[in-house]
Scaffold this motif. Structure first.
Motif, short mmCIF file in Angstrom:
data_model
loop_
_atom_site.label_atom_id
_atom_site.label_comp_id
_atom_site.label_asym_id
_atom_site.label_seq_id
_atom_site.Cartn_x
_atom_site.Cartn_y
_atom_site.Cartn_z
N SER A 111 2.44 1.67 -3.43
CA SER A 111 1.50 2.09 -4.46
C SER A 111 1.26 3.60 -4.44
O SER A 111 0.91 4.20 -5.46
CB SER A 111 0.16 1.35 -4.29
OG SER A 111 -0.50 1.75 -3.11
N LYS A 112 1.48 4.22 -3.27
CA LYS A 112 1.36 5.67 -3.15
C LYS A 112 2.64 6.37 -3.60
O LYS A 112 2.60 7.47 -4.14
CB LYS A 112 1.02 6.05 -1.71
CG LYS A 112 -0.35 5.54 -1.25
CD LYS A 112 -0.61 5.86 0.21
CE LYS A 112 -1.95 5.32 0.66
NZ LYS A 112 -2.21 5.57 2.11
N LEU A 113 3.78 5.71 -3.34
CA LEU A 113 5.06 6.29 -3.75
C LEU A 113 5.30 6.15 -5.24
O LEU A 113 5.90 7.02 -5.87
CB LEU A 113 6.21 5.61 -2.98
CG LEU A 113 6.31 5.87 -1.48
CD1 LEU A 113 7.38 4.96 -0.87
CD2 LEU A 113 6.66 7.32 -1.22
N ASP A 124 7.60 10.67 -11.32
CA ASP A 124 7.41 10.97 -9.90
C ASP A 124 7.96 9.88 -8.99
O ASP A 124 7.93 10.03 -7.77
CB ASP A 124 5.91 11.15 -9.60
CG ASP A 124 5.33 12.38 -10.29
OD1 ASP A 124 6.08 13.35 -10.47
OD2 ASP A 124 4.14 12.34 -10.63
N TRP A 125 8.42 8.79 -9.56
CA TRP A 125 8.90 7.68 -8.73
C TRP A 125 10.24 8.03 -8.09
O TRP A 125 11.23 8.25 -8.78
CB TRP A 125 9.05 6.42 -9.58
CG TRP A 125 7.75 5.81 -10.00
CD1 TRP A 125 6.53 6.40 -9.99
CD2 TRP A 125 7.56 4.49 -10.51
NE1 TRP A 125 5.57 5.53 -10.45
CE2 TRP A 125 6.17 4.34 -10.78
CE3 TRP A 125 8.41 3.42 -10.76
CZ2 TRP A 125 5.63 3.17 -11.29
CZ3 TRP A 125 7.87 2.24 -11.27
CH2 TRP A 125 6.50 2.12 -11.53
N ASN A 151 0.83 -1.21 0.00
CA ASN A 151 0.00 0.00 0.00
C ASN A 151 0.86 1.25 0.00
O ASN A 151 0.56 2.24 -0.69
CB ASN A 151 -0.93 0.00 1.21
CG ASN A 151 -2.00 -1.07 1.12
OD1 ASN A 151 -2.36 -1.49 0.02
ND2 ASN A 151 -2.52 -1.51 2.26
N ARG A 152 1.93 1.22 0.78
CA ARG A 152 2.83 2.38 0.85
C ARG A 152 3.53 2.59 -0.49
O ARG A 152 3.67 3.73 -0.96
CB ARG A 152 3.85 2.18 1.97
CG ARG A 152 4.84 3.32 2.14
CD ARG A 152 5.41 3.32 3.56
NE ARG A 152 6.03 2.05 3.90
CZ ARG A 152 7.32 1.77 3.65
NH1 ARG A 152 8.08 2.69 3.07
NH2 ARG A 152 7.83 0.62 4.00
N SER A 210 -3.53 12.32 -15.29
CA SER A 210 -3.16 13.51 -14.51
C SER A 210 -2.63 14.63 -15.39
O SER A 210 -2.93 15.79 -15.18
CB SER A 210 -2.11 13.13 -13.46
OG SER A 210 -0.95 12.61 -14.08
N LYS A 231 3.26 5.75 -8.40
CA LYS A 231 1.91 5.81 -8.95
C LYS A 231 1.80 5.12 -10.31
O LYS A 231 2.69 5.19 -11.14
CB LYS A 231 1.48 7.27 -9.07
CG LYS A 231 1.42 8.00 -7.74
CD LYS A 231 1.04 9.47 -7.93
CE LYS A 231 1.02 10.22 -6.60
NZ LYS A 231 0.69 11.65 -6.78
N SER A 260 -1.54 3.42 -13.08
CA SER A 260 -2.95 3.16 -13.34
C SER A 260 -3.03 1.99 -14.30
O SER A 260 -2.44 2.00 -15.36
CB SER A 260 -3.62 4.39 -13.99
OG SER A 260 -4.92 4.06 -14.42
#
Length: 252
Positions: free
Chosen positions: A82-84, A108-109, A79-80, A249, A86, A88
């Motif tokens: 998947s937020k760091l 952004d990774w 979960n952590r 985005s 991103k 789709s």
């Protein structure tokens, strides 16, 4: 009778696919894996040489079993991450031929900081992305069934907006990128119909140059790289994708 025949193969290639299916039937666990679409993925990189394709597939089955046992990713970590990191999977986004669209916001990774601060960070990073590959593979399987064999690959968009020079100062980041490309080519061959890299800064050439030697020619032919000229890459994407149905985005 052979399932899901693919248009474009000659008689010799079709017979080779039939022979390949018979040779590896013991490790094929689903209708999709028994399809021409799946089996041809292993034959194409080997120029339809049966023995080499069989070796590749059997080794990959063993690798996939062992890979999940190396470092289990706990739900909290997944979960952590998947937020760091991103992405789709686009369960509701498809190209003009019905292929699912996956989007990776790799610009952004923050791979460098993750592998520097997380215990076994490099291995966990590789395994996390391999799990993404597996999810993509499942999408191919689902769409193959839904479209009666017409769509069996995916279209991928990698957005590099925000990619910084500091990512390239880490040998760990480069090694992760190389490992992932090698894994993709070895264990998920021909999974992509097209791969678009958009908003690629000039420094991205260094990253692409590092991984290019590990990309097969048939994959290079599917790879399209664009800088931040939105008009150009949207025009290219629109050949395969209805842009009015693509909600990402960078379109906001």
């Amino acid at each position: 009778m052979s399932p899901s025949k693919i248009v474009g193969f000659n008689d010799i290639q079709n017979r080779t696919i039939e022979q390949f299916r018979e040779r590896v039937l013991d490790i094929l666990n689903s209708n999709f894996e028994k399809s021409d679409a799946f089996l041809s993925r292993w034959l194409i990189p080997r120029n339809f040489e049966l023995a080499k394709a069989e070796m590749d597939l059997r080794q990959s089955v063993t690798w996939r079993r062992d890979c999940w046992e190396l470092i289990p990713l706990e739900d909290e970590l997944k979960n952590r991450m998947s937020k760091l990191f991103k992405f789709s999977m686009g369960r509701e986004m498809f190209d003009r031929e019905g292929r699912p669209i996956s989007v990776l916001s790799i610009g952004d990774w923050q791979v460098k900081s993750f592998i520097a601060t997380e215990p076994d960070g490099k291995q966990k990073m590789v395994k996390y992305v391999v799990q993404l590959f597996d999810e993509m593979s499942e999408q191919c399987k689902d769409r193959h069934e839904i479209t009666n064999g017409q769509a069996h690959q995916l279209t991928v968009i990698c957005d590099m907006e925000g990619f910084s020079f500091k990512q390239l100062t880490s040998t760990g980041v480069i090694s992760v990128a190389i490992e992932l490309v090698k894994t993709l080519e070895t264990h998920y061959p021909c999974m992509f119909y097209r791969a678009f890299v958009v908003n690629a800064p000039t420094i991205a050439k260094v990253m692409l140059g590092a991984v290019r030697p590990f990309i097969r020619q048939e994959s290079k032919d599917k790879l399209k790289v664009f800088n931040s000229d939105k008009e150009k890459w949207e025009e290219a994407l629109s050949e395969d994708i209805d842009m009015t149905k693509l909600k990402l985005s960078w379109q906001q």
